[in-house]
Design a protein around this motif. Structure first.
Motif, PDB file in Angstrom:
ATOM      1  N   ILE A  96       0.855  -1.169   0.000  1.00  0.00           N
ATOM      2  CA  ILE A  96       0.000   0.000   0.000  1.00  0.00           C
ATOM      3  C   ILE A  96       0.896   1.225   0.000  1.00  0.00           C
ATOM      4  CG2 ILE A  96      -1.715   1.324   1.281  1.00  0.00           C
ATOM      5  CD1 ILE A  96      -2.752  -1.341   2.354  1.00  0.00           C
ATOM      6  N   ARG A  97       0.720   2.021  -1.021  1.00  0.00           N
ATOM      7  CA  ARG A  97       1.520   3.238  -1.155  1.00  0.00           C
ATOM      8  C   ARG A  97       0.865   4.421  -0.464  1.00  0.00           C
ATOM      9  NH1 ARG A  97       4.814   4.972  -6.239  1.00  0.00           N
ATOM     10  NH2 ARG A  97       5.668   6.879  -5.417  1.00  0.00           N
ATOM     11  N   SER A  98      -0.462   4.475  -0.550  1.00  0.00           N
ATOM     12  CA  SER A  98      -1.178   5.613   0.000  1.00  0.00           C
ATOM     13  C   SER A  98      -2.618   5.217   0.284  1.00  0.00           C
ATOM     14  CB  SER A  98      -1.141   6.766  -1.013  1.00  0.00           C
ATOM     15  OG  SER A  98      -1.814   7.882  -0.518  1.00  0.00           O
ATOM     16  N   ALA A  99      -3.237   5.930   1.183  1.00  0.00           N
ATOM     17  CA  ALA A  99      -4.661   5.768   1.456  1.00  0.00           C
ATOM     18  C   ALA A  99      -5.285   7.154   1.412  1.00  0.00           C
ATOM     19  CB  ALA A  99      -4.882   5.137   2.826  1.00  0.00           C
ATOM     20  N   VAL A 100      -6.477   7.236   0.843  1.00  0.00           N
ATOM     21  CA  VAL A 100      -7.167   8.521   0.753  1.00  0.00           C
ATOM     22  C   VAL A 100      -8.537   8.394   1.401  1.00  0.00           C
ATOM     23  CG1 VAL A 100      -5.954   9.241  -1.339  1.00  0.00           C
ATOM     24  CG2 VAL A 100      -8.098   8.010  -1.539  1.00  0.00           C
ATOM     25  N   SER A 101      -9.015   9.485   1.949  1.00  0.00           N
ATOM     26  CA  SER A 101     -10.330   9.447   2.581  1.00  0.00           C
ATOM     27  C   SER A 101     -11.446   9.705   1.576  1.00  0.00           C
ATOM     28  CB  SER A 101     -10.399  10.458   3.724  1.00  0.00           C
ATOM     29  OG  SER A 101     -10.119  11.749   3.254  1.00  0.00           O
ATOM     30  N   HIS A 102     -11.117  10.275   0.426  1.00  0.00           N
ATOM     31  CA  HIS A 102     -12.106  10.561  -0.611  1.00  0.00           C
ATOM     32  C   HIS A 102     -11.554  10.086  -1.955  1.00  0.00           C
ATOM     33  CE1 HIS A 102     -14.304  12.945   2.289  1.00  0.00           C
ATOM     34  NE2 HIS A 102     -13.190  13.569   2.583  1.00  0.00           N
ATOM     35  N   PHE A 103     -12.179   9.035  -2.522  1.00  0.00           N
ATOM     36  CA  PHE A 103     -11.606   8.465  -3.729  1.00  0.00           C
ATOM     37  C   PHE A 103     -11.626   9.362  -4.964  1.00  0.00           C
ATOM     38  CE2 PHE A 103     -15.883   6.557  -3.703  1.00  0.00           C
ATOM     39  CZ  PHE A 103     -16.305   6.820  -4.994  1.00  0.00           C
ATOM     40  N   PRO A 104     -12.378  10.482  -5.023  1.00  0.00           N
ATOM     41  CA  PRO A 104     -12.249  11.354  -6.194  1.00  0.00           C
ATOM     42  C   PRO A 104     -10.860  11.969  -6.368  1.00  0.00           C
ATOM     43  CG  PRO A 104     -14.359  11.730  -5.162  1.00  0.00           C
ATOM     44  CD  PRO A 104     -13.568  10.843  -4.233  1.00  0.00           C
ATOM     45  N   THR A 105     -10.018  11.909  -5.356  1.00  0.00           N
ATOM     46  CA  THR A 105      -8.643  12.406  -5.501  1.00  0.00           C
ATOM     47  C   THR A 105      -7.742  11.395  -6.198  1.00  0.00           C
ATOM     48  OG1 THR A 105      -8.006  11.561  -3.326  1.00  0.00           O
ATOM     49  CG2 THR A 105      -8.823  13.822  -3.416  1.00  0.00           C
ATOM     50  N   VAL A 106      -8.188  10.147  -6.296  1.00  0.00           N
ATOM     51  CA  VAL A 106      -7.353   9.068  -6.829  1.00  0.00           C
ATOM     52  C   VAL A 106      -6.851   9.320  -8.249  1.00  0.00           C
ATOM     53  CG1 VAL A 106      -7.389   6.625  -7.501  1.00  0.00           C
ATOM     54  CG2 VAL A 106      -8.240   7.328  -5.256  1.00  0.00           C
ATOM     55  N   PRO A 107      -7.685   9.747  -9.215  1.00  0.00           N
ATOM     56  CA  PRO A 107      -7.151   9.885 -10.571  1.00  0.00           C
ATOM     57  C   PRO A 107      -6.015  10.903 -10.667  1.00  0.00           C
ATOM     58  CG  PRO A 107      -9.332  10.855 -10.450  1.00  0.00           C
ATOM     59  CD  PRO A 107      -9.101  10.112  -9.163  1.00  0.00           C
ATOM     60  N   PHE A 108      -6.053  11.917  -9.842  1.00  0.00           N
ATOM     61  CA  PHE A 108      -4.978  12.906  -9.870  1.00  0.00           C
ATOM     62  C   PHE A 108      -3.674  12.289  -9.378  1.00  0.00           C
ATOM     63  CE2 PHE A 108      -8.982  15.181  -9.412  1.00  0.00           C
ATOM     64  CZ  PHE A 108      -8.920  16.001 -10.523  1.00  0.00           C
ATOM     65  N   MET A 109      -3.776  11.421  -8.385  1.00  0.00           N
ATOM     66  CA  MET A 109      -2.590  10.718  -7.901  1.00  0.00           C
ATOM     67  C   MET A 109      -2.077   9.744  -8.955  1.00  0.00           C
ATOM     68  SD  MET A 109      -3.806  10.013  -3.981  1.00  0.00           S
ATOM     69  CE  MET A 109      -2.363   9.056  -3.579  1.00  0.00           C
ATOM     70  N   LEU A 110      -2.989   9.016  -9.608  1.00  0.00           N
ATOM     71  CA  LEU A 110      -2.586   8.023 -10.592  1.00  0.00           C
ATOM     72  C   LEU A 110      -1.913   8.650 -11.815  1.00  0.00           C
ATOM     73  CD1 LEU A 110      -5.635   5.595 -10.502  1.00  0.00           C
ATOM     74  CD2 LEU A 110      -3.364   5.254  -9.487  1.00  0.00           C
ATOM     75  N   LYS A 111      -2.297   9.865 -12.135  1.00  0.00           N
ATOM     76  CA  LYS A 111      -1.656  10.549 -13.271  1.00  0.00           C
ATOM     77  C   LYS A 111      -0.207  10.906 -12.962  1.00  0.00           C
ATOM     78  CE  LYS A 111      -3.348  11.663 -16.702  1.00  0.00           C
ATOM     79  NZ  LYS A 111      -3.390  10.967 -17.991  1.00  0.00           N
ATOM     80  N   GLU A 112       0.150  10.992 -11.675  1.00  0.00           N
ATOM     81  CA  GLU A 112       1.489  11.422 -11.276  1.00  0.00           C
ATOM     82  C   GLU A 112       2.359  10.295 -10.734  1.00  0.00           C
ATOM     83  OE1 GLU A 112       2.578  14.495 -11.888  1.00  0.00           O
ATOM     84  OE2 GLU A 112       0.615  14.952 -12.749  1.00  0.00           O
ATOM     85  N   LEU A 113       1.755   9.196 -10.291  1.00  0.00           N
ATOM     86  CA  LEU A 113       2.504   8.129  -9.630  1.00  0.00           C
ATOM     87  C   LEU A 113       2.379   6.816 -10.388  1.00  0.00           C
ATOM     88  CD1 LEU A 113       1.185   8.759  -6.004  1.00  0.00           C
ATOM     89  CD2 LEU A 113       3.406   9.466  -6.915  1.00  0.00           C
ATOM     90  N   PRO A 114       3.415   5.995 -10.361  1.00  0.00           N
ATOM     91  CA  PRO A 114       3.292   4.646 -10.930  1.00  0.00           C
ATOM     92  C   PRO A 114       2.586   3.750  -9.915  1.00  0.00           C
ATOM     93  CG  PRO A 114       5.506   4.977 -10.104  1.00  0.00           C
ATOM     94  CD  PRO A 114       4.767   6.270  -9.901  1.00  0.00           C
ATOM     95  N   ALA A 115       1.254   3.709  -9.962  1.00  0.00           N
ATOM     96  CA  ALA A 115       0.491   3.003  -8.936  1.00  0.00           C
ATOM     97  C   ALA A 115      -0.813   2.469  -9.516  1.00  0.00           C
ATOM     98  CB  ALA A 115       0.196   3.956  -7.781  1.00  0.00           C
ATOM     99  N   ILE A 116      -1.459   1.619  -8.756  1.00  0.00           N
ATOM    100  CA  ILE A 116      -2.804   1.149  -9.072  1.00  0.00           C
ATOM    101  C   ILE A 116      -3.706   1.494  -7.905  1.00  0.00           C
ATOM    102  CG2 ILE A 116      -1.999  -0.699 -10.573  1.00  0.00           C
ATOM    103  CD1 ILE A 116      -2.565  -2.656  -8.271  1.00  0.00           C
TER     104      ILE A 116
ATOM    105  N   GLU B  20      -6.436   3.513 -17.425  1.00  0.00           N
ATOM    106  CA  GLU B  20      -6.923   2.172 -17.733  1.00  0.00           C
ATOM    107  C   GLU B  20      -7.598   1.602 -16.496  1.00  0.00           C
ATOM    108  OE1 GLU B  20      -6.707   0.564 -20.659  1.00  0.00           O
ATOM    109  OE2 GLU B  20      -5.762   2.346 -21.532  1.00  0.00           O
ATOM    110  N   TYR B  21      -8.547   0.694 -16.706  1.00  0.00           N
ATOM    111  CA  TYR B  21      -9.150   0.012 -15.570  1.00  0.00           C
ATOM    112  C   TYR B  21      -9.453  -1.425 -15.950  1.00  0.00           C
ATOM    113  CZ  TYR B  21     -13.962   0.007 -17.340  1.00  0.00           C
ATOM    114  OH  TYR B  21     -15.098  -0.225 -18.061  1.00  0.00           O
ATOM    115  N   SER B  22      -9.531  -2.280 -14.929  1.00  0.00           N
ATOM    116  CA  SER B  22      -9.913  -3.679 -15.114  1.00  0.00           C
ATOM    117  C   SER B  22     -10.520  -4.190 -13.810  1.00  0.00           C
ATOM    118  CB  SER B  22      -8.701  -4.527 -15.506  1.00  0.00           C
ATOM    119  OG  SER B  22      -7.760  -4.555 -14.453  1.00  0.00           O
ATOM    120  N   GLN B  23     -11.174  -5.323 -13.910  1.00  0.00           N
ATOM    121  CA  GLN B  23     -11.762  -5.949 -12.732  1.00  0.00           C
ATOM    122  C   GLN B  23     -10.651  -6.462 -11.820  1.00  0.00           C
ATOM    123  OE1 GLN B  23     -15.055  -6.099 -11.990  1.00  0.00           O
ATOM    124  NE2 GLN B  23     -15.455  -4.912 -13.829  1.00  0.00           N
TER     125      GLN B  23
END
Length: 87
Positions: free
Chosen positions: A1-21, A39-42
């Motif tokens: 686990i690299r990071s945890a967020v309290s509000h998932f709408p912040t996630v795409p901004f993090m994903l655009k900057e970090l090599p993460a899922i 990209e997304y997958s099940q």
């Protein structure tokens, strides 16, 4: 686990900057993928179900604007659930 967020709408901004899922609800994943060129997958594993909730201050119980907005949110969620169950 690299990071945890309290509000998932912040996630795409993090994903655009970090090599993460990230693990987010499927509706959000599809939106993030389309909107932020991601990209997304099940998940390859079973994940636990979760419950959505709606909370507000009791003094707003009878507020017409708040009542309307809560109804709109509930209708929107119901529509998403119906679409998911149909497809």
């Amino acid at each position: 686990i690299r990071s945890a967020v309290s509000h998932f709408p912040t996630v795409p901004f993090m994903l655009k900057e970090l090599p993460a899922i990230a693990c987010v609800p499927s509706v959000a994943a599809r939106y993030f993928a389309a909107t932020f060129d991601l990209e997304y997958s099940q998940l390859p594993i079973e994940s636990p179900a979760f419950t959505l909730g709606l909370a507000w201050h009791t003094r707003l119980d009878a507020d017409p604007a708040q009542t309307w907005f809560r109804g709109l949110v509930i209708e929107s969620i119901d529509e998403v659930v119906k679409q998911k169950n149909a497809g």
